[in-house]
Design a protein around this motif. Sequence first.
Motif, PDB file in Angstrom:
ATOM      1  N   GLN A  51       1.047  22.909  27.612  1.00  0.00           N
ATOM      2  CA  GLN A  51       0.665  22.407  26.287  1.00  0.00           C
ATOM      3  C   GLN A  51      -0.660  21.638  26.285  1.00  0.00           C
ATOM      4  O   GLN A  51      -0.809  20.582  25.669  1.00  0.00           O
ATOM      5  N   ASN A  52      -1.649  22.196  27.036  1.00  0.00           N
ATOM      6  CA  ASN A  52      -3.032  21.687  27.062  1.00  0.00           C
ATOM      7  C   ASN A  52      -3.162  20.233  27.519  1.00  0.00           C
ATOM      8  O   ASN A  52      -4.102  19.534  27.117  1.00  0.00           O
ATOM      9  N   GLN A  53      -2.251  19.793  28.347  1.00  0.00           N
ATOM     10  CA  GLN A  53      -2.374  18.441  28.909  1.00  0.00           C
ATOM     11  C   GLN A  53      -3.509  18.420  29.945  1.00  0.00           C
ATOM     12  O   GLN A  53      -3.836  19.446  30.549  1.00  0.00           O
ATOM     13  N   ASP A  54      -4.102  17.242  30.179  1.00  0.00           N
ATOM     14  CA  ASP A  54      -5.206  17.125  31.138  1.00  0.00           C
ATOM     15  C   ASP A  54      -4.798  17.556  32.543  1.00  0.00           C
ATOM     16  O   ASP A  54      -5.630  18.041  33.315  1.00  0.00           O
ATOM     17  N   TRP A  55      -3.516  17.378  32.858  1.00  0.00           N
ATOM     18  CA  TRP A  55      -3.049  17.717  34.199  1.00  0.00           C
ATOM     19  C   TRP A  55      -2.633  19.186  34.304  1.00  0.00           C
ATOM     20  O   TRP A  55      -2.181  19.628  35.368  1.00  0.00           O
ATOM     21  N   GLY A  56      -2.780  19.959  33.238  1.00  0.00           N
ATOM     22  CA  GLY A  56      -2.303  21.338  33.237  1.00  0.00           C
ATOM     23  C   GLY A  56      -2.950  22.200  34.297  1.00  0.00           C
ATOM     24  O   GLY A  56      -2.272  22.956  35.013  1.00  0.00           O
ATOM     25  N   THR A  57      -4.284  22.118  34.424  1.00  0.00           N
ATOM     26  CA  THR A  57      -4.986  22.909  35.431  1.00  0.00           C
ATOM     27  C   THR A  57      -4.562  22.499  36.829  1.00  0.00           C
ATOM     28  O   THR A  57      -4.365  23.345  37.713  1.00  0.00           O
ATOM     29  N   PHE A  58      -4.409  21.202  37.053  1.00  0.00           N
ATOM     30  CA  PHE A  58      -3.964  20.740  38.366  1.00  0.00           C
ATOM     31  C   PHE A  58      -2.547  21.214  38.661  1.00  0.00           C
ATOM     32  O   PHE A  58      -2.235  21.597  39.798  1.00  0.00           O
ATOM     33  N   ALA A  59      -1.660  21.218  37.670  1.00  0.00           N
ATOM     34  CA  ALA A  59      -0.297  21.701  37.871  1.00  0.00           C
ATOM     35  C   ALA A  59      -0.296  23.176  38.273  1.00  0.00           C
ATOM     36  O   ALA A  59       0.488  23.598  39.138  1.00  0.00           O
ATOM     37  N   TRP A  60      -1.179  23.947  37.653  1.00  0.00           N
ATOM     38  CA  TRP A  60      -1.299  25.370  38.006  1.00  0.00           C
ATOM     39  C   TRP A  60      -1.773  25.537  39.447  1.00  0.00           C
ATOM     40  O   TRP A  60      -1.178  26.276  40.228  1.00  0.00           O
ATOM     41  N   THR A  61      -2.840  24.841  39.814  1.00  0.00           N
ATOM     42  CA  THR A  61      -3.371  24.976  41.172  1.00  0.00           C
ATOM     43  C   THR A  61      -2.406  24.410  42.210  1.00  0.00           C
ATOM     44  O   THR A  61      -2.312  24.928  43.321  1.00  0.00           O
ATOM     45  N   ALA A  62      -1.673  23.360  41.856  1.00  0.00           N
ATOM     46  CA  ALA A  62      -0.691  22.796  42.788  1.00  0.00           C
ATOM     47  C   ALA A  62       0.455  23.772  43.030  1.00  0.00           C
ATOM     48  O   ALA A  62       0.961  23.889  44.152  1.00  0.00           O
ATOM     49  N   SER A  63       0.869  24.489  41.986  1.00  0.00           N
ATOM     50  CA  SER A  63       1.928  25.491  42.139  1.00  0.00           C
ATOM     51  C   SER A  63       1.495  26.593  43.096  1.00  0.00           C
ATOM     52  O   SER A  63       2.250  27.011  43.986  1.00  0.00           O
ATOM     53  N   LEU A  64       0.262  27.061  42.921  1.00  0.00           N
ATOM     54  CA  LEU A  64      -0.263  28.072  43.837  1.00  0.00           C
ATOM     55  C   LEU A  64      -0.349  27.511  45.258  1.00  0.00           C
ATOM     56  O   LEU A  64      -0.047  28.211  46.226  1.00  0.00           O
ATOM     57  N   TRP A 115       8.875  23.543  34.676  1.00  0.00           N
ATOM     58  CA  TRP A 115       9.452  23.669  36.016  1.00  0.00           C
ATOM     59  C   TRP A 115       9.941  25.084  36.303  1.00  0.00           C
ATOM     60  O   TRP A 115       9.863  25.555  37.444  1.00  0.00           O
ATOM     61  N   LEU A 116      10.400  25.776  35.270  1.00  0.00           N
ATOM     62  CA  LEU A 116      10.768  27.179  35.456  1.00  0.00           C
ATOM     63  C   LEU A 116       9.537  28.004  35.820  1.00  0.00           C
ATOM     64  O   LEU A 116       9.571  28.816  36.767  1.00  0.00           O
ATOM     65  N   ALA A 117       8.447  27.793  35.083  1.00  0.00           N
ATOM     66  CA  ALA A 117       7.213  28.527  35.364  1.00  0.00           C
ATOM     67  C   ALA A 117       6.688  28.219  36.750  1.00  0.00           C
ATOM     68  O   ALA A 117       6.246  29.120  37.484  1.00  0.00           O
ATOM     69  N   ILE A 118       6.741  26.963  37.159  1.00  0.00           N
ATOM     70  CA  ILE A 118       6.270  26.563  38.489  1.00  0.00           C
ATOM     71  C   ILE A 118       7.093  27.252  39.574  1.00  0.00           C
ATOM     72  O   ILE A 118       6.548  27.809  40.543  1.00  0.00           O
ATOM     73  N   ALA A 119       8.418  27.222  39.428  1.00  0.00           N
ATOM     74  CA  ALA A 119       9.292  27.834  40.434  1.00  0.00           C
ATOM     75  C   ALA A 119       9.031  29.337  40.558  1.00  0.00           C
ATOM     76  O   ALA A 119       8.950  29.884  41.667  1.00  0.00           O
ATOM     77  N   LEU A 120       8.875  30.005  39.420  1.00  0.00           N
ATOM     78  CA  LEU A 120       8.665  31.458  39.447  1.00  0.00           C
ATOM     79  C   LEU A 120       7.291  31.825  40.004  1.00  0.00           C
ATOM     80  O   LEU A 120       7.159  32.809  40.741  1.00  0.00           O
ATOM     81  N   ILE A 121       6.284  31.047  39.689  1.00  0.00           N
ATOM     82  CA  ILE A 121       4.947  31.318  40.236  1.00  0.00           C
ATOM     83  C   ILE A 121       4.950  31.137  41.746  1.00  0.00           C
ATOM     84  O   ILE A 121       4.350  31.919  42.496  1.00  0.00           O
TER      85      ILE A 121
END
Length: 436
Positions: A51-64, A115-121
Motif C-alpha cells: 500500500q505504497n508505504q515507504d518501507w515497501g521497496t525494502f520489504a520486497w528486496t528483503a523478501s528476495l 505476510w502471505l505475499a512475502i512467504a510465497l515470494i
Amino acid sequence: MTSTNKISHLAEGVSRREVWSWAMFDFANSGYTTVVITAIFNAYFVSVVAQNQDWGTFAWTASLAVSYLLIILTAPALGAYADAYASKKRLLLVTTIGCILFTALLYLAGPGDLWLAIALIILTNFFFGSGENLIAAFLPELARSRALGKVSGWGWSLGYIGGLFSLGCSLAYVTWAQGQGQEAHEFVPVTMLITAAIFAVACVPTFLFLKERAQPQPHLAGPHVVKEAFIRLGGTLKHVRYYQDLVRFLVCLIFYQAGIQAVIALAAIYAQQAMGFDTSDTIMLILLVNITAALGAFVFGNIQDKLGHIPTIALTLIGWIVMILLAWKADGPVMFWIAANIAGLCLGASQSAGRALVGLFSPATRRAEFFGLWGLAVKVSSILGPITYGLVTWLSAGDHRLAMLITGSYFLVGLLILMRVDVQRGEAAAQNQPDS
C-alpha cells in the motif's frame, strides 16, 4: 560420421533436439523472472500489497534476500549431491514443480496480504534459483569447450523470447481487464496463473528429451546423503586455491551481478516511482527490453568465443555503467527508454558470457557442484544489490534516483576485479584438477 558429429559446436552424441530441449527450460522459466520479479508483481507488491508505504521497496528486496539466503545455504550441497548421484534432472523436476505451484498461489495475494505475499515470494524464488543452478550444470555436457558461449547464448536468447511470450500474454489480459474497468488488485493475480501455466507447458520438452549423462560417483549410502554432500563440498573448498581464477571470477561476479540483480528486481518499481509509468507503460518497456536482451544474448553468444570471454564481459560492464548514468539523469521517458534498452543488450550478453566462463573453469567430475558455487555467487549478489537499493530508498525517504546511482557502483568494482582473471590459466586448472 553421423550428422550429429558434424555439428562442431555440440559435444559427441548430442543432437540439436536435445540442445533445443535444454534451451526450452530457459524459455519456460524466464516468464517467472520477467512477470513476477521484473515487470508486474514487484511493482504490485509495493503499490498494492504494501500500500505504497515507504518501507515497501525494502520489504520486497528483503523478501528476495531471504530466498537467496536459503539458496546460498543449500546450493553447494545440492550440487554436490547431484554430482554424486547423477541426479540433476530429478532434482530439476522437483524445483520446477515447486516454483510453478507457489507462483500460481501468488494469485491469493491481495491488498494488505503482506505476510502471505512475502512467504510465497520466498518459496517461488527459492525453487526458481535452485532449478537455475541445476539446468546450467548441463551446459558443459552439451557443448564443446570452445563453443560454450555460443550454446549458452542460445539458451539465454530463447529465454528472453520466453519472457516476452509470458509478458505478452499478461499484457493482453491486463489490457482487456483495464478495458473492463478492473483495478490492479483484480487483474495482476490472474497474470500469476498465466505465468505458472506457461512455465508448466513450456518445460515439458526439457524433461522428455534432455539426457542425464553424468554417472553416479562413489558415495555414502543410506541416511548419510547430506553428510556426503558437505564432504564433497569440503573437498572443493580444500582445493579452492588451485582454482584461483574461478574464485577471482566468482568474486567479480558477486559485484557486477549485484548491480544486475538490482535492475532486474527493481526496474518496474523505478519506472513507476521515479518516472511515473503506469502498469501498461511498464509492461511495454519490459517487453522491448526483453527483445534487446534476446538480441544481446544471441549476438554476443556468437562472437564471445572469438572475441574472448573477458573482453565480452568487460564490454557489457561498460555498457551497464553508461546505462546507470542515463537512468539517473533521465528527466523524461526518451532518455529512460534508451537506458532501459542498453540494459537489455548488456543483460543478455553478460548473463550468457558469465555462465559460459564458469563452464570453462569447471572440472568434469564437479560440474553441478561448481555451478552450485556459481549460483551461490549470484545469490549473494542478489542479496547485496537489491538490499542496497531498498535501504537507500528507505533511508532517503524514497529517493530512487540516488538508490540507482549507488547500486550502479557495483559494476565499476566488478570491472576492476575482472581485469585480474586469466582464462587460459583457469581452463588449465579445470582440466588438470587435483585428486579429491
